[in-house]
Design an enzyme around this catalytic site. Structure first.
Site, PDB file in Angstrom:
ATOM      1  N   ARG A 158      -2.243  -4.223   7.681  1.00 53.77           N
ATOM      2  CA  ARG A 158      -2.293  -4.463   6.243  1.00 53.77           C
ATOM      3  C   ARG A 158      -2.171  -3.178   5.429  1.00 53.77           C
ATOM      4  O   ARG A 158      -1.910  -3.210   4.236  1.00 53.77           O
ATOM      5  CB  ARG A 158      -3.571  -5.230   5.864  1.00 53.77           C
ATOM      6  CG  ARG A 158      -4.830  -4.485   6.183  1.00 53.77           C
ATOM      7  CD  ARG A 158      -6.035  -5.399   6.083  1.00 53.77           C
ATOM      8  NE  ARG A 158      -6.683  -5.343   4.776  1.00 53.77           N
ATOM      9  CZ  ARG A 158      -7.846  -5.923   4.499  1.00 53.77           C
ATOM     10  NH1 ARG A 158      -8.468  -6.633   5.427  1.00 53.77           N
ATOM     11  NH2 ARG A 158      -8.388  -5.826   3.327  1.00 53.77           N
ATOM     12  N   GLU A 166     -10.781 -15.178   9.337  1.00 50.61           N
ATOM     13  CA  GLU A 166      -9.769 -14.154   9.084  1.00 50.61           C
ATOM     14  C   GLU A 166      -9.085 -13.707  10.377  1.00 50.61           C
ATOM     15  O   GLU A 166      -8.414 -12.688  10.415  1.00 50.61           O
ATOM     16  CB  GLU A 166     -10.353 -12.962   8.308  1.00 50.61           C
ATOM     17  CG  GLU A 166     -11.690 -12.472   8.771  1.00 50.61           C
ATOM     18  CD  GLU A 166     -12.298 -11.422   7.842  1.00 50.61           C
ATOM     19  OE1 GLU A 166     -11.639 -10.912   6.929  1.00 50.61           O
ATOM     20  OE2 GLU A 166     -13.482 -11.086   8.072  1.00 50.61           O
ATOM     21  N   CYS A 195     -11.431 -16.000  -0.084  1.00 47.95           N
ATOM     22  CA  CYS A 195     -11.812 -14.805  -0.813  1.00 47.95           C
ATOM     23  C   CYS A 195     -10.820 -13.667  -0.604  1.00 47.95           C
ATOM     24  O   CYS A 195     -11.004 -12.564  -1.086  1.00 47.95           O
ATOM     25  CB  CYS A 195     -13.218 -14.351  -0.426  1.00 47.95           C
ATOM     26  SG  CYS A 195     -13.377 -13.987   1.327  1.00 47.95           S
ATOM     27  N   ARG A 211     -18.831  -7.385  -0.979  1.00 47.40           N
ATOM     28  CA  ARG A 211     -18.480  -6.516   0.158  1.00 47.40           C
ATOM     29  C   ARG A 211     -19.616  -5.512   0.311  1.00 47.40           C
ATOM     30  O   ARG A 211     -19.642  -4.487  -0.361  1.00 47.40           O
ATOM     31  CB  ARG A 211     -17.150  -5.814  -0.104  1.00 47.40           C
ATOM     32  CG  ARG A 211     -15.940  -6.742  -0.064  1.00 47.40           C
ATOM     33  CD  ARG A 211     -14.644  -5.953  -0.218  1.00 47.40           C
ATOM     34  NE  ARG A 211     -13.466  -6.709   0.203  1.00 47.40           N
ATOM     35  CZ  ARG A 211     -12.614  -7.299  -0.636  1.00 47.40           C
ATOM     36  NH1 ARG A 211     -12.810  -7.240  -1.931  1.00 47.40           N
ATOM     37  NH2 ARG A 211     -11.560  -7.950  -0.179  1.00 47.40           N
ATOM     38  N   HIS A 267      -8.829   7.645  -7.761  1.00 47.02           N
ATOM     39  CA  HIS A 267      -9.825   7.354  -8.783  1.00 47.02           C
ATOM     40  C   HIS A 267      -9.210   7.060 -10.139  1.00 47.02           C
ATOM     41  O   HIS A 267      -9.722   6.242 -10.900  1.00 47.02           O
ATOM     42  CB  HIS A 267     -10.837   8.502  -8.855  1.00 47.02           C
ATOM     43  CG  HIS A 267     -11.957   8.307  -7.890  1.00 47.02           C
ATOM     44  ND1 HIS A 267     -12.784   9.296  -7.463  1.00 47.02           N
ATOM     45  CD2 HIS A 267     -12.376   7.182  -7.265  1.00 47.02           C
ATOM     46  CE1 HIS A 267     -13.668   8.802  -6.627  1.00 47.02           C
ATOM     47  NE2 HIS A 267     -13.428   7.521  -6.477  1.00 47.02           N
ATOM     48  N   ASP A 309      -6.986 -10.285   6.105  1.00 44.50           N
ATOM     49  CA  ASP A 309      -6.999 -10.044   7.545  1.00 44.50           C
ATOM     50  C   ASP A 309      -6.314 -11.176   8.306  1.00 44.50           C
ATOM     51  O   ASP A 309      -5.669 -10.938   9.319  1.00 44.50           O
ATOM     52  CB  ASP A 309      -8.440  -9.859   8.043  1.00 44.50           C
ATOM     53  CG  ASP A 309      -8.881  -8.416   7.882  1.00 44.50           C
ATOM     54  OD1 ASP A 309      -8.111  -7.522   8.282  1.00 44.50           O
ATOM     55  OD2 ASP A 309      -9.969  -8.174   7.336  1.00 44.50           O
ATOM     56  N   ARG A 356     -21.581 -10.753   2.164  1.00 43.47           N
ATOM     57  CA  ARG A 356     -20.971 -10.594   3.483  1.00 43.47           C
ATOM     58  C   ARG A 356     -21.698  -9.466   4.200  1.00 43.47           C
ATOM     59  O   ARG A 356     -21.878  -8.386   3.638  1.00 43.47           O
ATOM     60  CB  ARG A 356     -19.496 -10.235   3.341  1.00 43.47           C
ATOM     61  CG  ARG A 356     -18.865  -9.953   4.698  1.00 43.47           C
ATOM     62  CD  ARG A 356     -17.378  -9.734   4.595  1.00 43.47           C
ATOM     63  NE  ARG A 356     -17.061  -8.428   4.069  1.00 43.47           N
ATOM     64  CZ  ARG A 356     -15.823  -8.035   3.793  1.00 43.47           C
ATOM     65  NH1 ARG A 356     -14.824  -8.876   3.941  1.00 43.47           N
ATOM     66  NH2 ARG A 356     -15.578  -6.840   3.337  1.00 43.47           N
TER      67      ARG A 356
HETATM   68  C1  PEP Z   1      -9.881 -10.485   3.787  1.00 39.68           C
HETATM   69  O1  PEP Z   1      -9.648  -9.990   4.905  1.00 39.68           O
HETATM   70  O2  PEP Z   1      -9.111 -11.276   3.208  1.00 39.68           O
HETATM   71  C2  PEP Z   1     -11.134 -10.133   3.090  1.00 39.68           C
HETATM   72  C3  PEP Z   1     -11.482 -10.746   1.986  1.00 39.68           C
HETATM   73  O3  PEP Z   1     -11.862  -9.117   3.620  1.00 39.68           O
HETATM   74  P1  PEP Z   1     -11.516  -7.557   3.417  1.00 39.68           P
HETATM   75  O4  PEP Z   1     -10.330  -7.490   2.518  1.00 39.68           O
HETATM   76  O5  PEP Z   1     -12.726  -6.924   2.837  1.00 39.68           O
HETATM   77  O6  PEP Z   1     -11.236  -7.123   4.813  1.00 39.68           O
HETATM   78 MG    MG Z   2     -11.270  -8.978   5.992  1.00 40.45          MG
END
Ligand code: PEP
Ligand code: MG
Length: 854
Positions: A747, A713, A784, A583, A476, A737, A619
């Site tokens: 990731r 993705e 994105c 999101r 935080h 992703d 989304r």
């Molecule tokens: C991504 O995977 O690039 C994305 C924008 O979605 P998230 O990071 O929320 O999985």
């Molecule tokens: Mg993603």
């Protein structure tokens, strides 16, 4: 390296110089372990260059966590240890950049580790770098040494050949006696690095018994220094020793003595001749002193750079007695303290900008202070005779245990907030007022860990940067610092405690370093560049509100990623032309049931209004894997990242997807919202989702145009883009992703963070393919994922055919500023070259060369 047949009992291999420089006999090294060939035989090089390269083809078997040493296994099975400098383990990685990972195959000449010789040289005993064929069960003879002369990288420095076949293992050869086992705590201050590992392996080789050391599920042959180093055991860790054979007990005694007391290691240190250059690094408790620059590395949590004055911040422990006075009096004390904490929190919330992360986090703290279960548990403990402070701490600790026990990272993160609230109330119970902190100008806060309340109590405009010894990127405090744009480094390690108050420091969250006592010239240069960057950012911000057009007039929409309503003001202030990714998980997390259609619709409506008519791409729920929702009751999965996640959850629980579609379609004005499906991998998925969507539209009598797009993705979506484009109204590439699934790298794995790079040509080719597929059906493509927030990467994306970018709000002004200076042709030219490169590193290099001033 080409194996050829020599006089020895096996093929002879030639080892090339991994560095250019003066080749020196090991015996001349100012280190008795290397000089005494305890680790093995070879040559040392006093380097004149700064990249360690593979001395032959082979496999990396060990990369030390401090990145100063690694081992390569040759085709014939010899382990070659390359150790950059002496005592460099103490730098804890500062100044070293590895290019390889354990398990990776390399060719002779490949870059293994880059190092900053200038910054390392003054802080260690020597830069002399041993290149050694390590002694193990199987021994190799080193011959044809070239030493006492200058060598070039890639020039032969010695040859090796195996002496004889590997001896039979005692586990199979010895008469079967029982294995002897012993747990030992490692006391060697710097952990099992090369020299202690060498001494231990040498000791183990002095016994007949076969010995092994196990740590965290990995077992290493104790006779092999590289295997021991590969365990990564640190001071304080408990390792398990095993021995099998006639002298097993004696062998374990000898190894345990080395581990537990560090005898042999210390003896070796004392026997070292005095360091020729700089004095040996001081023990951790001694503060750094002016005159020598010290560089610490950490993990960048909030980007940016700061030049300022170190200001260490200590958290005082509040001690409490277990038993108190009369229960009625203790009850009174606790409730007065709770009321005081409540009032303080309300005042802090009032001071924080409305809707800001600070206000939200402090609001959560207020809820803890008012929590009936916590208070009830504390009251019960008081009634049983405990003191107010003890009862409150007990209630908090129990709650922390419960959250940790859930095994959910997000929940575990909440424990910081509980600790914070626990401390705040205890402080009030103790009656001691929190001391007011007076910050020096441009303070760079240094702390072991920082609690949100400590941060909220400081004047934010006086903080130039933050460095935390521990801490996580998603804590935080980091969120609060990010919202204020304060550059922050986390996980800097215990060395941070050595930076004294008042030390001039440079915090560089781009490079992940904190430099204490930099040279005056470096300080002045960095200060000038930070000021210039600030001025550039101010200019970019002033121009951010205007629409983004390339130099040739082509329109590129630059929108913001939003994680909730609170992000809107910042996004609009930074020039967001809409929201390219909402999101929607934020509505679903931290709840015991899914939000109702009404709750969702009202929230989406407020966000649409907050965006003042700008496009809003929502989304649909992207749950599963790293975003678990306990109430979904997803079946247990061995590999959740490849299981029920993204749109698959929505198709598995159509009631949820249906409610979300309905909630979005109810938002007015119709058409402002677009809908995006996450993690589409198959054509069937979009068809199934669209069928549900059409049903919902019919139910609501919704006839206006609404775009239903998909996130790209998963590699299959990029490869099938032309097919999917026939059914999706738009594509938005989730590069985070897409990188994870293309490179098969988690990731969230910090060990892979460096290689998990969205600019890898493999990802760029998939993006190019996506744009080609979309073009065939006249669909637009956005991005994105994280790379849309990097200005140079954004230009490449535009060059590949992307026309919408959805970025982190803070990056929007810089992204727009660069794009405005470029034409479609400029972007396309660079993109074409990037597609042909062979690594992410090469792409970064190209971009840095093409647009050096960004
Ligand atoms: C991504 O995977 O690039 C994305 C924008 O979605 P998230 O990071 O929320 O999985
Ligand atoms: Mg993603």
């Amino acid at each position: 390296m080409s194996p050829d047949i020599g006089a020895q009992s096996g093929p002879r291999e030639t080892v090339m110089a991994p560095l250019a420089g003066w080749a020196t006999p090991l015996a001349e090294l100012p280190d008795p372990v290397f000089a005494g060939l305890v680790l093995g035989d070879g040559v040392a090089i006093d380097p004149v260059d700064q990249i360690l390269r593979a001395p032959c083809d082979g496999t990396i078997t060990m990369l030390h966590r401090a990145h100063h040493a690694l081992t390569l296994r040759t085709t014939a099975g010899a382990d070659i240890l390359m150790h950059i400098g002496l005592d460099t383990v103490e730098l804890n990685g500062a100044g070293f950049t590895p290019h390889v990972a354990a398990g990776q195959q390399v060719r002779q000449g490949d870059a293994l580790i880059s190092f900053d010789a200038a910054s390392i040289a003054g802080r260690v005993k020597s830069l002399l770098s041993p290149v050694i064929v390590t002694a193990g069960d199987r021994t190799f003879t080193v011959a044809d040494r070239r030493q006492g002369r200058e060598v070039k990288t890639g020039e032969a420095i010695f040859t090796i050949a195996p002496d004889s076949a590997a001896p039979e293992s005692a586990w199979t050869a010895a008469p079967q006696t029982a294995e002897t086992t012993r747990d030992v705590v490692l006391r060697i201050p710097t952990g099992l690095h090369a020299r202690p590992a060498g001494l231990i392996s040498a000791a183990a080789r002095g016994f007949q018994a076969e010995t092994a050391m196990a740590f965290r599920g990995t077992r290493a042959n104790a006779r092999s220094s590289v295997s021991l180093m590969g365990l990564g055991a640190q001071a304080g860790d408990t390792v398990t020793l095993t021995a099998l054979g006639a002298d097993a007990e004696a062998a374990l005694d000898a190894i345990a003595a080395l581990l537990a007391e560090g005898h042999g290691f210390e003896a070796a240190e004392q026997a070292s001749p005095p360091a020729p250059a700089a004095p040996k690094a001081e023990p951790p408790a001694v503060p750094f002193a002016p005159g020598t620059e010290q560089v610490l590395s950490g993990v960048a949590a909030v980007p940016g750079r700061a030049v300022g004055t170190a200001f260490p911040l200590h958290t005082e422990r509040v001690d409490v007695a277990e038993y108190g006075g009369e229960p009625a009096a203790e009850h009174d004390t606790l409730h007065r303290a709770l009321a005081a904490a409540q009032a303080a929190l309300q005042a802090e919330i009032g001071r924080a900008p409305a809707g800001s992360p600070q206000a939200e986090i402090l609001g959560a703290h207020l809820a803890f202070v008012e929590d009936p279960d916590l208070i009830g548990a504390a009251d019960a403990a008081i009634a049983a005779g405990k003191s107010a402070g003890f009862a409150w701490s007990g209630a908090i600790d129990r709650q922390i245990d419960i959250l940790r026990g859930l095994g959910i990272d997000r929940m575990a993160e909440r424990t910081d907030d509980l600790r914070d609230v626990g401390r705040r109330v205890l402080q009030a119970v103790s009656g001691k007022a929190q001391e007011a902190v007076v910050l020096p100008p441009r303070a760079v806060l240094l702390a072991d860990d920082l609690l949100p309340s400590q941060f909220a109590a400081l004047p934010a405009d006086g903080i130039a940067g933050i460095a935390l010894a521990r801490g996580g990127r998603t804590s935080h405090v980091v969120i609060m610092a990010a919202s204020l744009g304060i550059p922050t480094l986390v996980a800097v390690g215990p060395g941070l405690a050595r930076v004294p108050e008042g030390a001039p420091v440079i915090l560089d969250a781009e490079a992940g370093t904190l430099r204490a006592f930099p040279e005056a010239e470096t300080l002045a240069r960095t200060e000038a560049s930070v000021t210039a960057a600030r001025e550039r950012a101010a200019t970019q911000l002033r121009a951010a509100a205007a629409d983004c057009r390339l130099a040739d007039g082509a329109r590129i929409e630059v929108a913001a990623n939003l994680g909730g309503e609170a992000d809107i003001p910042e996004a609009l202030a930074r020039g967001a032309e809409g929201c390219g990714l909402l999101r929607s998980e934020f509505l679903f997390l931290d709840r015991v049931t899914a939000p109702s259609e009404d709750v969702q619709s009202a929230t989406y409506q407020r966000i649409a209004e907050g965006l003042q008519g700008r496009p809003l791409i929502i989304r649909t729920l992207d749950a599963g894997a790293d975003k678990p929702l306990p109430y979904l009751d997803l079946p247990p999965e061995e590999n959740p990242a490849l299981g029920l996640r993204g749109v698959r959850v929505g198709l598995w629980r159509p009631d949820l997807l249906r409610a979300q579609f309905r909630a979005i379609l109810r938002v007015q004005p119709a058409g402002q919202c677009r809908i995006m499906l996450p993690m589409i991998a198959l054509l069937e998925e979009i068809r199934a989702a669209r069928a549900l969507f059409d049903e919902v539209r019919a139910e609501l009598g919704h006839t206006g145009p609404v775009q239903l797009g998909i996130m790209v993705e998963v590699p299959s979506a990029a490869l099938m883009a032309a097919t999917l484009a026939a059914e999706a109204d738009f594509f938005s590439i989730g590069s985070n992703d897409l990188t994870q699934y293309t490179l098969a790298m988690d990731r969230g794995n910090p060990l892979l963070a460096r290689q998990m790079d969205g600019l890898h040509p493999a990802i760029l080719r998939l993006i190019a393919m996506t744009c080609d597929g979309a073009r065939r059906h006249k669909r637009w493509v956005g991005v994105c994922g994280g790379i849309a927030s990097l200005p140079r990467a954004a230009a490449v994306l535009v060059g590949l055919g992307v026309t919408e970018l959805s970025a982190t709000a803070s990056a929007i002004p810089a992204v727009k500023a660069l794009l405005r200076t470029l034409s479609t042709q400029d972007c396309a030219r660079v993109a074409r070259r990037a597609l042909e490169l062979d690594s992410a590193e090469a792409v970064h290099h190209l971009l840095a060369q093409t647009w050096p001033d960004v």
